[in-house]
Design an enzyme around this catalytic site. Structure first.
Site, PDB file in Angstrom:
ATOM      1  N   LYS A 114     -17.617  -9.475  -6.038  1.00 18.45           N
ATOM      2  CA  LYS A 114     -18.143 -10.016  -4.774  1.00 18.45           C
ATOM      3  C   LYS A 114     -19.436 -10.778  -4.978  1.00 18.45           C
ATOM      4  CE  LYS A 114     -16.101  -6.914  -1.342  1.00 18.45           C
ATOM      5  NZ  LYS A 114     -16.388  -5.993  -0.229  1.00 18.45           N
ATOM      6  N   LYS A 197      -0.854  -9.790  -3.114  1.00 22.82           N
ATOM      7  CA  LYS A 197      -0.949  -8.670  -2.195  1.00 22.82           C
ATOM      8  C   LYS A 197      -1.201  -9.198  -0.783  1.00 22.82           C
ATOM      9  CE  LYS A 197      -3.728  -4.536  -1.762  1.00 22.82           C
ATOM     10  NZ  LYS A 197      -4.778  -3.681  -2.278  1.00 22.82           N
ATOM     11  N   LYS A 200      -5.419  -9.974   5.038  1.00 20.47           N
ATOM     12  CA  LYS A 200      -5.802 -10.790   6.198  1.00 20.47           C
ATOM     13  C   LYS A 200      -6.556 -12.043   5.758  1.00 20.47           C
ATOM     14  CE  LYS A 200     -10.273  -8.726   6.896  1.00 20.47           C
ATOM     15  NZ  LYS A 200     -10.293  -7.863   5.696  1.00 20.47           N
TER      16      LYS A 200
HETATM   17  P1  AMP Z   1      -8.643  -3.349   3.196  1.00 17.13           P
HETATM   18  O1  AMP Z   1      -8.617  -3.726   4.633  1.00 17.13           O
HETATM   19  O2  AMP Z   1      -8.128  -4.416   2.289  1.00 17.13           O
HETATM   20  O3  AMP Z   1      -9.963  -2.782   2.770  1.00 17.13           O
HETATM   21  O4  AMP Z   1      -7.602  -2.169   3.004  1.00 17.13           O
HETATM   22  C1  AMP Z   1      -7.672  -0.953   3.696  1.00 17.13           C
HETATM   23  C2  AMP Z   1      -6.611  -0.026   3.152  1.00 17.13           C
HETATM   24  O5  AMP Z   1      -5.308  -0.626   3.259  1.00 17.13           O
HETATM   25  C3  AMP Z   1      -6.780   0.307   1.674  1.00 17.13           C
HETATM   26  O6  AMP Z   1      -6.409   1.674   1.466  1.00 17.13           O
HETATM   27  C4  AMP Z   1      -5.822  -0.610   0.979  1.00 17.13           C
HETATM   28  O7  AMP Z   1      -5.383  -0.122  -0.246  1.00 17.13           O
HETATM   29  C5  AMP Z   1      -4.684  -0.719   1.983  1.00 17.13           C
HETATM   30  N1  AMP Z   1      -4.035  -2.030   1.848  1.00 17.13           N
HETATM   31  C6  AMP Z   1      -4.562  -3.239   2.163  1.00 17.13           C
HETATM   32  N2  AMP Z   1      -3.698  -4.242   1.907  1.00 17.13           N
HETATM   33  C7  AMP Z   1      -2.588  -3.644   1.399  1.00 17.13           C
HETATM   34  C8  AMP Z   1      -1.337  -4.134   0.928  1.00 17.13           C
HETATM   35  N3  AMP Z   1      -1.036  -5.429   0.920  1.00 17.13           N
HETATM   36  N4  AMP Z   1      -0.426  -3.243   0.481  1.00 17.13           N
HETATM   37  C9  AMP Z   1      -0.710  -1.924   0.488  1.00 17.13           C
HETATM   38  N5  AMP Z   1      -1.865  -1.401   0.918  1.00 17.13           N
HETATM   39  C10 AMP Z   1      -2.806  -2.239   1.364  1.00 17.13           C
END
Ligand code: AMP
Ligand code: TRP
Length: 334
Positions: A114, A197, A200
Site C-alpha cells: 500500500k 479475485k 469492489k
Molecule cells: P475486503 O473487503 O477485501 O477487505 O474483504 C473482506 C473479507 O472478504 C475478507 O475476509 C476477504 O478474504 C473476503 N473476500 C473479499 N473478496 C473475496 C473474494 N473475491 N473471494 C473470497 N473472499 C473474498
C-alpha cells in the site's frame, strides 16, 4: 460449558458487499457463530488509515453492519459492533505499539504494497501501525480463533508474536490466537476477468456481484459472465476459469458438490447453466437485500442495536485493558 472465543473484523469500505465477501467471509462466520462465542467488529478505525469522506464513512459503517445482520449474523447471539465505540481498542493499540519493533512492523507485506502504491507522503503513520490495532482487536477479547482471508495471515502471525512477547515480559495476560484461513474453494473471481479475485475496486463493475444491487442488474451480470468456447459445464480452474468460478459460486450457495452440478448440466449449454446459477444467486440475495434495506430504513434502531452490542463488547475489553495497565505499571486512578 464455556465456548471458545472467535474474533473477526471487516472494514466499512463499501456501500455494498460483493459475493466474494459473502461466500469467503460471511457464510463462514454465520456457520461458526453457533459453535463459538463470536465477536464481529466493523473496523472503522482501520478504515480511516486511508482518506474517507466523513458522511460516507458513517453510512458505510451502518450498511456493513446491516448486511451482516441481514445475512444471518445474529446480534442477540454474536456480538456485532463498531470498533470506535469501544475505546479500549485504540488504548490497547498504543500499549502494543510499545512492544512492536519498527522493523517487525515494516515487514508487513500489506503495508509495503500500500505504501508503495500511495507514495510515502500519502502514506499515514496509521497505515504503518494498522496491524498493531488489529492485534489489539483480537487480544482484547482473548480470542482463540480468528477467521481471515490469507492476505491477513501475516497480521495474525504478528498478533501471536506480540501476545507471546507481552506474556513473557509481563506475565500471562493474553490468549495466543490461531488463524483460521479461508479455503481456496471459497475464493471468488471476477465474472469478466475470472483470473482476478473479485473485488469492489475492479476497473469494470460488470464482473462484480453486489448484495445490495438491483436483482435485475445481478441477473444480467450473471448471464453476461465470461465463459469459453468449449461448451461443457466442467470444473477446470486453469483451463476454464470462467466456468470454474461459476461452478464455485453455485456449489457454495447451494451446499452441493461440484460434480453433482456438472452432472445436472451435462449435455446442456452455458445458457441453461447460467440461468440455473442466476436463480440460485437471486433467491439467495433477494431476502438478504430486503432485510438489509429494512434495517437501513430505521437507522436510529440500528444504531441502538449496535450501541447495545458495543456495551457488551466493552465489558470484556475493559477487563483485559485493566489487567494490561496493571501489568505494565501504569498508576491507576485511586
Ligand atoms: P475486503 O473487503 O477485501 O477487505 O474483504 C473482506 C473479507 O472478504 C475478507 O475476509 C476477504 O478474504 C473476503 N473476500 C473479499 N473478496 C473475496 C473474494 N473475491 N473471494 C473470497 N473472499 C473474498
Ligand atoms: N484487517 C482486516 C481486513 O482488512 C480486518 C480486521 C481488522 C480484522 N481487525 C481484525 C480481521 C481482527 C480479523 C481480526 O480484512
Amino acid at each position: 460449558m464455556t465456548q471458545a472465543r472467535l474474533f473477526s473484523g471487516m472494514q466499512p469500505s463499501a456501500d455494498s458487499l460483493q459475493i466474494g465477501n459473502y461466500i469467503g467471509a460471511l457464510m463462514q462466520w454465520r456457520d461458526m457463530q453457533d459453535a463459538y462465542d463470536a465477536f464481529f467488529c466493523v473496523v472503522d478505525l482501520h478504515a480511516i488509515t486511508v482518506p474517507q469522506d466523513p458522511a460516507e464513512l458513517r453510512e458505510k459503517t451502518r450498511r456493513t453492519a446491516a448486511q451482516y445482520i441481514a445475512a444471518g449474523i445474529e446480534p442477540s447471539k454474536s456480538t456485532l459492533y463498531v470498533q470506535s465505540q469501544v475505546p479500549a481498542h485504540a488504548e490497547l493499540a498504543w500499549i502494543l505499539s510499545t512492544v512492536t519493533g519498527f522493523g517487525e512492523a515494516g515487514r508487513m507485506t500489506q503495508f509495503k504494497d500500500k505504501s508503495q502504491r500511495y507514495g510515502s507522503d500519502q502514506t499515514s503513520v496509521a497505515l504503518f501501525t494498522y496491524p498493531v490495532l488489529m492485534a489489539a482487536d483480537i487480544l482484547l477479547y482473548q480470542a482463540n480463533v480468528v477467521p481471515v482471508g490469507d492476505d491477513q495471515k501475516q497480521h495474525v502471525e504478528l498478533t501471536r508474536n506480540l501476545a507471546e512477547r507481552f506474556n513473557s515480559r509481563f506475565g500471562e495476560t493474553f490468549t495466543v490466537p490461531e488463524p483460521v484461513i479461508q479455503s481456496d474453494t471459497a475464493r471468488i473471481y471476477d465474472l469478466q476477468t475470472p483470473t482476478s479475485k473479485m473485488s469492489k475496486s475492479a476497473e469494470s463493475q460488470a464482473g462484480v456481484l453486489y448484495l445490495l444491487d438491483d436483482i435485475s442488474a445481478t441477473a444480467k451480470k450473471i448471464m453476461r459472465a465470461v465463459t469459453d468456447s468449449d461448451g461443457t459445464v466442467h470444473y477446470d480452474r486453469e483451463g476454464k476459469p470462467g466456468v470454474a468460478n461459476l461452478l464455485t459460486i453455485y456449489a457454495a450457495l447451494t451446499g452441493r458438490q461440484i460434480a453433482s452440478i456438472e452432472d445436472e448440466y451435462a449435455g446442456r449449454g452455458y445458457g441453461d447453466f447460467k440461468k440455473g446459477l442466476r436463480d440460485v444467486v437471486v433467491s439467495e440475495f433477494e431476502p438478504v437485500r430486503e432485510r438489509a434495506l429494512e434495517l437501513l430504513a430505521d437507522p436510529a434502531e440500528l444504531d441502538r442495536l449496535l450501541a447495545a452490542n458495543a456495551e457488551k463488547a466493552a465489558e470484556t475489553a475493559e477487563k483485559t485493558l485493566s489487567a494490561v495497565y496493571d501489568r505494565i505499571g501504569l498508576l491507576r486512578r485511586g
